[in-house]
Design an enzyme around this catalytic site. Sequence first.
Site, PDB file in Angstrom:
ATOM      1  N   GLU A  86      -0.085   2.866   1.983  1.00  0.00           N
ATOM      2  CA  GLU A  86      -0.995   3.965   2.312  1.00  0.00           C
ATOM      3  C   GLU A  86      -1.213   4.058   3.817  1.00  0.00           C
ATOM      4  O   GLU A  86      -1.324   5.153   4.372  1.00  0.00           O
ATOM      5  CB  GLU A  86      -2.319   3.778   1.578  1.00  0.00           C
ATOM      6  CG  GLU A  86      -2.182   4.027   0.074  1.00  0.00           C
ATOM      7  CD  GLU A  86      -3.457   3.771  -0.697  1.00  0.00           C
ATOM      8  OE1 GLU A  86      -3.905   4.681  -1.431  1.00  0.00           O
ATOM      9  OE2 GLU A  86      -4.013   2.668  -0.576  1.00  0.00           O
ATOM     10  N   GLY A 105      -2.304  -0.606  -0.346  1.00  0.00           N
ATOM     11  CA  GLY A 105      -2.909  -0.087   0.869  1.00  0.00           C
ATOM     12  C   GLY A 105      -2.017  -0.194   2.088  1.00  0.00           C
ATOM     13  O   GLY A 105      -2.169   0.567   3.050  1.00  0.00           O
TER      14      GLY A 105
END
Length: 314
Positions: free
Chosen positions: A164, A161
């Site tokens: 991301e 993440g």
Amino acid sequence: MRTGRILIQPCVEVRAARSVFASPIKRPLPRVSFTQTRSWCSDGPVADRAEVRLNRLDGEDNGIVEVLMCRERARNSLGRVFVGQMRELVSSLHHDAEVRVVVFRSLIPGVFCAGADLKERAQMSNPEAELFVHGLRSLMNDIAALPMPTIAAVDGFALGGGLELALACDLRTAAHSAQMGLIETTRGLLPGAGGSQRLPRTVGFAIAKELIFTGRRVRGERAAELGLVNYSVPQNQTGDAAHKEALSLAREILPQAPIAVRMAKVAMNRGAEVDISSGMAIEGMCYARLIPTRDRQEGMAAFIEKRPPRYIGE
């Protein structure tokens, strides 16, 4: 992303794109001087701990805002409080006409964002985990939808993440020593906060599949070769080389006409989602928005008078 990859008619896309222009960019608010960072906290037992802070630069850097990630005890992992504070902060930036560039950086040495908070995630039921990841995906979309340019300064690990989050930004800088990777397949998952979509659009499908299938990590120099980051620089003694490079890039953007920069972002982002004919129509609508602005008149006048333009965002 390109012609033929979406199964709707181009005219539908163009009509949808008009919603971007339904509400003109607001006139600049009265300027407020910030000399300190601002903290955003969510409710809960650790609500008094700022895990994300906002820092507005001043002087010649006025217009640059830094999002400071500072969850030291968990290496900026994406826990409930961190995500809640980040969502509130990002929401506050969406309609702030004073902000021209946003830089996302970490205050934790050696790490940008370590990805999921696995200890917290392990306590969630399956429905809770699915709902949380849905909210995380929504947060990354909110970051990507910020109207001004965004830059991720990756001075350390950006995994899962964390990468991301960086991919949701428009531009990325990295230290040579930084490590990046969508490592979810090594944990029995796939990238669930936009990585499976944004990585292929950034580095191409073949490279993205290789990186995701293997869960491989890459360092800053290799990331620059792949096009994953815009610039990779040697790390310095203070551990903030990527941040300094991001600020240098932000300072190049800062003097440009802010409405023109925002409309260019709309044209490119929306145009990348449709066929080229529809993209041209979106470009035309963005261009039309700039014709009546005072900044366009200032740009022409500055060129004729052979002086630097003074853009005010109107």
